[in-house]
Design a protein around this motif. Sequence first.
Motif, PDB file in Angstrom:
ATOM      1  N   GLU A   1       0.748  -1.076  -0.055  1.00 19.03           N
ATOM      2  CA  GLU A   1       0.051  -0.262   0.030  1.00 19.03           C
ATOM      3  C   GLU A   1       0.947   1.122   0.213  1.00 19.03           C
ATOM      4  O   GLU A   1       1.804   1.126   0.688  1.00 19.03           O
ATOM      5  CB  GLU A   1      -0.870   0.029   1.209  1.00 19.03           C
ATOM      6  CG  GLU A   1      -1.980   1.015   1.255  1.00 19.03           C
ATOM      7  CD  GLU A   1      -2.900   0.844   2.491  1.00 19.03           C
ATOM      8  OE1 GLU A   1      -3.521   1.989   2.590  1.00 19.03           O
ATOM      9  OE2 GLU A   1      -3.271  -0.081   2.970  1.00 19.03           O
ATOM     10  N   LEU A   2       0.359   2.358  -0.797  1.00 15.65           N
ATOM     11  CA  LEU A   2       1.174   3.453  -0.897  1.00 15.65           C
ATOM     12  C   LEU A   2       0.696   4.387   0.169  1.00 15.65           C
ATOM     13  O   LEU A   2      -0.521   4.745   0.186  1.00 15.65           O
ATOM     14  CB  LEU A   2       1.044   4.077  -2.144  1.00 15.65           C
ATOM     15  CG  LEU A   2       1.889   5.447  -2.190  1.00 15.65           C
ATOM     16  CD1 LEU A   2       3.323   5.329  -2.161  1.00 15.65           C
ATOM     17  CD2 LEU A   2       1.516   6.030  -3.740  1.00 15.65           C
TER      18      LEU A   2
ATOM     19  N   PHE B   1       3.183   9.649   1.537  1.00 15.91           N
ATOM     20  CA  PHE B   1       4.679   9.122   1.175  1.00 15.91           C
ATOM     21  C   PHE B   1       5.560  10.195   0.805  1.00 15.91           C
ATOM     22  O   PHE B   1       6.786  10.206   1.265  1.00 15.91           O
ATOM     23  CB  PHE B   1       4.561   7.999   0.099  1.00 15.91           C
ATOM     24  CG  PHE B   1       5.761   7.258  -0.316  1.00 15.91           C
ATOM     25  CD1 PHE B   1       6.229   6.407   0.541  1.00 15.91           C
ATOM     26  CD2 PHE B   1       6.559   7.885  -1.454  1.00 15.91           C
ATOM     27  CE1 PHE B   1       7.468   5.735   0.079  1.00 15.91           C
ATOM     28  CE2 PHE B   1       7.803   7.074  -1.566  1.00 15.91           C
ATOM     29  CZ  PHE B   1       8.137   6.092  -1.034  1.00 15.91           C
TER      30      PHE B   1
ATOM     31  N   ALA C   1       5.878   0.487   4.825  1.00 16.72           N
ATOM     32  CA  ALA C   1       5.330   0.885   3.480  1.00 16.72           C
ATOM     33  C   ALA C   1       6.014   2.235   2.942  1.00 16.72           C
ATOM     34  O   ALA C   1       6.102   2.397   1.705  1.00 16.72           O
ATOM     35  CB  ALA C   1       3.830   1.030   3.465  1.00 16.72           C
ATOM     36  N   TYR C   2       6.482   2.934   4.074  1.00 20.36           N
ATOM     37  CA  TYR C   2       7.118   4.076   3.663  1.00 20.36           C
ATOM     38  C   TYR C   2       8.543   3.695   3.168  1.00 20.36           C
ATOM     39  O   TYR C   2       9.233   4.786   2.624  1.00 20.36           O
ATOM     40  CB  TYR C   2       7.207   5.089   5.000  1.00 20.36           C
ATOM     41  CG  TYR C   2       6.155   5.779   5.238  1.00 20.36           C
ATOM     42  CD1 TYR C   2       5.662   6.974   4.801  1.00 20.36           C
ATOM     43  CD2 TYR C   2       4.953   5.195   6.211  1.00 20.36           C
ATOM     44  CE1 TYR C   2       4.296   7.509   5.415  1.00 20.36           C
ATOM     45  CE2 TYR C   2       3.744   5.713   6.535  1.00 20.36           C
ATOM     46  CZ  TYR C   2       3.594   6.993   5.980  1.00 20.36           C
ATOM     47  OH  TYR C   2       2.434   7.547   6.298  1.00 20.36           O
TER      48      TYR C   2
ATOM     49  N   ASN D   1       7.296   1.302  -3.250  1.00 17.21           N
ATOM     50  CA  ASN D   1       6.886   2.423  -3.575  1.00 17.21           C
ATOM     51  C   ASN D   1       7.760   3.554  -4.059  1.00 17.21           C
ATOM     52  O   ASN D   1       7.513   4.599  -4.637  1.00 17.21           O
ATOM     53  CB  ASN D   1       6.228   2.808  -2.154  1.00 17.21           C
ATOM     54  CG  ASN D   1       4.919   2.180  -1.761  1.00 17.21           C
ATOM     55  OD1 ASN D   1       4.135   1.764  -2.766  1.00 17.21           O
ATOM     56  ND2 ASN D   1       4.800   1.954  -0.533  1.00 17.21           N
TER      57      ASN D   1
END
Lengths: 282, 308
Positions: B12-13, B17, B233-234, B239
């Motif tokens: 997931e973005l 971000f 996710a970061y 991403n």
Amino acid sequence: MDFESYWAAVDDELAVVPARAVLESVAERSTAESVSYTVRLTSSGPYRVFGHLSIPSGPGPFPALLMTPRYGSVNHVPHPNDRSRYVVFGVMHRGQRLADESFAAAYPGLLTLGIDEPASYIYRGIVADCLRAAEFLFGLAEVDPARVAVSGDDLALLTAARRPGFGAVRLSELLFYRAMEARLRSSLYPLEELNDHLRAGAVEEQVLKTLSFFDPVRHASAVSAPTLVAADDADWFAPLIEALPASEVYQVTHLDGTDNDALDAWLADRFGVPPMSRFVRP
Amino acid sequence: MRDPENAVVEVELPADFDEFWAAGLAECATYPLDPVLTELPALSTDKVIVYDLRYTSYGGLRIAGWYTVPRGLPAPYPALVTIPGYISEPTVPKEWSELGYAALAVAPRGKLRSNDVFNPGYPGLLTHNIVDHHTYGYRGFYLDVVRAVDVLLDRPEVDAERIGLQGSSQGGGLGLSTAALRPDVIACVAAGAPYLCGIMTAPTLTRSYPYEEINEYLRAHPKDADRVRETVAYYDGLNFAPRVQAPTLLYLGLEDDVCPPETGFAVHRALRCEKQLHTFPHCAHHAGLPDVMRIVEDFLADHLKPGR
């Protein structure tokens, strides 16, 4: 000092230093397959070294695997595949992470630390750390003493040479073997440390003399266990292979998935446990 | 049978971000870079001059590196940041300067020469503050590599139009993140067996370290799974990949137990830049070494033109 007295002195130093092992369980690393511990031991010096220990679940005794440390600041925790099949002890030598309270090894630098005198060379103590680790592993009640292997680079060979009882030796990526020749092949570290040291004014004969105490070929005849040498150039390794009483050669393919599996299977077959690939195949 | 090329790996973005990383870069910029180079004659050769490098990065921490330049070749030079693997210390990158590059081998925080303040250890780095993306240990680590690029931009002998990134494993993953965070600067990226891509999927595909650290963490803290997922996710290469603009070389071992090839293929799909993919059957985390280095050297030379 001759070769035998040099190493006998190391044994003598260890003999008068109790290991005083302290084990602490590691809950997050313990599973239905095995129980994991951290271990602290006193080696020569005296110096406290560190290790990762795991013991398979179920009734023992189990085959065992001593993993000698690589050249570098960090050694991975033993792989779950190995932990499920063997009593595994992975030792961090003096100066490596987790064994660096009073001495932190430098990279580059460790390979030549004290190398101008055999008595002061850091690897004298590092080998002692590995010998102490071997003594600890052989002393565990869960270990089947007829099935104890040592795996690693030159340190594994020297450990097997200095401590009888190993049932198998698995060697790869040797560091000291023909080091003064190998250093001329490239500017890559860690062997470039030798070139740096000599450029800085060290006397080559002194370095050669010190390294001669750690020459795997000189130790090879004392290794009675079946020994697998992973080699990509059999000609280069011929003197070592010939010097080992019970050697086999694994021709490294540089397809490291294949190589990893082959090295795993060789030991598993010797000790009667299933081979396992680290690449999970459902 | 596994089907790495077609496996679904999704991350997931986070909605913020870009803002998150812009804030990190902005904070870095508040600290003067203050690079200090000290020539090391004992490590230098007739072909390469070696320097100890120190500079200031995120949070004001001093970060170390090895910096090498060709001896006897006319400047300006193309330059490389070489990024270390998870358990590796950066080695003095003489071999790259022998090929004509100015080379900076960075030791991000936590590596031996940069661990006075931050030292989560190994194992440890991967899960350090993993429940909070603001304080996750990798935040400064990622930014330390970006700041290494700034060091090169500060060097008069470096051609600012010819700066590349090279690394494998963690070095590959951070090559992608750095290229994404400095798309205006980076001319090319060579990334082998990239780590930190598909971070939550990888531990389900392998039992090898370092990803096994996440399995251990979740074994001890099962209720933290959502927070861990949110944090990483970061930091996930999947991403960063769409933000990479520089030509990128990826190489993968199709039996890589450390960085599962499923995650490498996913990164390749996510890249929108000019890209090359080389895959190596029966190879694990070495991902084609040593032969692949010829491909890497040719790729970097094509884009950075050492000796020009």
